[in-house]
Design an enzyme around this catalytic site. Structure first.
Site, PDB file in Angstrom:
ATOM      1  N   ARG A  37       0.800  -1.160   0.057  1.00 49.11           N
ATOM      2  CA  ARG A  37      -0.024  -0.029  -0.142  1.00 49.11           C
ATOM      3  C   ARG A  37       0.874   1.201  -0.149  1.00 49.11           C
ATOM      4  NH1 ARG A  37      -4.780  -2.095   4.012  1.00 49.11           N
ATOM      5  NH2 ARG A  37      -6.034  -2.877   2.257  1.00 49.11           N
ATOM      6  N   LYS A 195     -21.097 -18.002  -0.190  1.00 47.89           N
ATOM      7  CA  LYS A 195     -22.497 -17.756   0.215  1.00 47.89           C
ATOM      8  C   LYS A 195     -23.289 -16.775  -0.766  1.00 47.89           C
ATOM      9  CE  LYS A 195     -22.513 -19.281   4.970  1.00 47.89           C
ATOM     10  NZ  LYS A 195     -22.675 -18.667   6.468  1.00 47.89           N
ATOM     11  N   GLY A 348     -11.073 -10.299  -1.404  1.00 49.63           N
ATOM     12  CA  GLY A 348      -9.946 -10.792  -1.126  1.00 49.63           C
ATOM     13  C   GLY A 348      -9.284 -12.150  -1.155  1.00 49.63           C
ATOM     14  N   GLY A 371     -13.800  -3.728   0.166  1.00 48.80           N
ATOM     15  CA  GLY A 371     -15.220  -3.502   0.553  1.00 48.80           C
ATOM     16  C   GLY A 371     -15.731  -2.591  -0.436  1.00 48.80           C
TER      17      GLY A 371
END
Ligand code: ADP
Ligand code: MG
Length: 394
Positions: A37, A195, A348, A371
């Site tokens: 990063r 899921k 991820g 996210g």
């Protein structure tokens, strides 16, 4: 998504405030264990400093309590690493919100962990105005926090004299816009993972836009149930079968498709010792668990990918962590790598799969924002980008 870009601005003699994402992992002694990063933030910082600006950089690190600065919260190790990468010392400034420090043109300073400031998380207006007063140009280069409206990601963009996207943020906005707002067709989305429930909004939002929606992993199991297949003891969410049917119908109504696998890889347990069997999808036994797509399904999928104009990928199509169930994801990764299509990927575990199969250089764009990437796919407006868009015209 139209935003001002740092690289279109003349920064000479200007005070430039860069909100970067320098939230790196550290060991117990505070040593940085992985500096991707920080490296990714260098181009914007370098652009500003080489252009003759006085540069202030800030970021969050970890999850501090506002109003406190504990030893583990400090950006001090980041300042050292940043200095090494820039080849010049980077001073760390504490208690910076009210100003009272000098930065020379051509200098870079790091402003201590912005999440230690009271009001950061709640996007407090007074805090945002104070920070905006520190600069001539505000630069947001932290895509990973673009889905959060905080004082350094949102409020400050409203009050700074000029607000723009940094190089990393700009690339992210361009890539996502190219993939979903003006894609070359056919647009193919691959949504895998465990899921349906965690990706239901994404599936619905994509069903409105894409030409083919490929579901994989545990998600595909729920879709197989919806189409009347037996899936034995596979991971699935029977309570979401109706939702899966809605998505299949949405796609049909648009003349599009949700292709389901014709063969699968099954085992009776999810473990490194498990024996994998390849079977047609109609021959899944009552005690079987579907843990990957089969070779025929993988070949069919590769064909769809080969013909795509644009590919959006989130989520592995099998339990790729175990070699016996990694074949489908590996073949798909290779198809994406060889495709002429513009591809974007994020998530991820998806990033882990990309690294595992060594295709990072062959994906059009790999999103850095976990996210934020998922919320973008959900069709949500990202507040930090919206704030920059509002400042585009002035
Ligand atoms: P991402 O992090 O890229 O968004 P997810 O977290 O949604 O992806 O899903 C990744 C996980 O899904 C992996 O750990 C993988 O093992 C699991 N998975 C994939 N296929 C299956 C399957 N058929 N059954 C159970 N788990 C699966
Ligand atoms: Mg995950």
């Amino acid at each position: 998504m139209q935003v001002k870009k740092l690289t279109d601005l003349d920064v000479k003699g200007k005070k430039v405030f860069i909100r970067a994402d320098l939230n790196v992992p550290q060991d117990d002694a505070g040593n940085i264990t992985e500096d991707t990063r920080i490296r990714a933030s260098i181009p914007s910082i370098r652009y500003a400093v080489e252009g003759g600006a006085a540069v202030m950089v800030t970021s969050h690190l970890g999850r501090p309590t506002e109003g406190e600065l504990k030893a583990e919260d400090t950006l001090a190790p980041v300042a050292v690493r940043l200095g090494q990468l820039l080849g010049k010392p980077v001073r760390l400034i504490q208690n910076w919100v009210d100003g009272g420090f000098d930065v020379a043109p051509g200098e870079v300073v790091l402003l201590e962990n912005c999440r230690c400031n009271k009001g950061e998380k709640k996007d407090n207006e007074e805090l945002a105005r104070k920070m905006a007063a520190l600069c001539d140009i505000y630069v947001n280069d932290a895509f990973g926090t673009a889905h959060r409206a905080e004082a350094t990601t949102h409020g400050i963009a409203r009050f700074a004299p000029t607000a723009c996207a940094g190089i990393l943020m700009g690339a992210e906005i361009d890539a996502l816009g190219k993939a979903l707002h003006s894609p070359k067709r056919p647009l193919v989305a691959i949504v895998g993972g465990s899921k349906v429930s965690s990706k239901l909004t994404i599936l619905k939002s994509l069903a409105d836009k894409v030409d083919q929606l490929i579901v994989g992993g545990g998600i595909a199991n729920t879709f197989l149930l919806a189409s009347g297949k037996r899936i034995g003891e596979s991971l699935a969410e029977p309570e979401l079968v109706k939702e899966a049917q809605v998505i299949i119908d949405l796609m049909k109504a648009r003349g599009a498709e949700v292709p389901l696998p014709e063969d699968v890889v099954v085992a009776d347990e999810v473990s490194a010792m498990a024996r994998a069997n390849k079977v047609p999808v109609d021959e899944v036994g009552p005690h079987d668990r579907i843990l990957d797509i089969g070779p025929k399904a993988a070949a069919q999928l590769s064909q769809i990918i080969a013909n795509a104009g644009t590919i959006v990928w989130n989520g592995p199509v099998g339990v790729f962590e175990l070699p016996q169930f990694a074949g489908g994801t590996k073949m798909m990764a290779s198809a994406i790598a060889h495709s002429e299509a513009f591809s974007i990927a994020g998530g991820g575990d998806t990033l882990a799969a990309i690294a595992k199969f060594h295709i990072a250089d062959d994906v059009g764009y790999i999103s850095t924002g976990g996210g934020a990437f998922l919320e973008f796919l959900e069709g949500k407006t990202l507040p930090a980008i919206a704030a920059l868009e509002e400042r585009f015209k002035d």
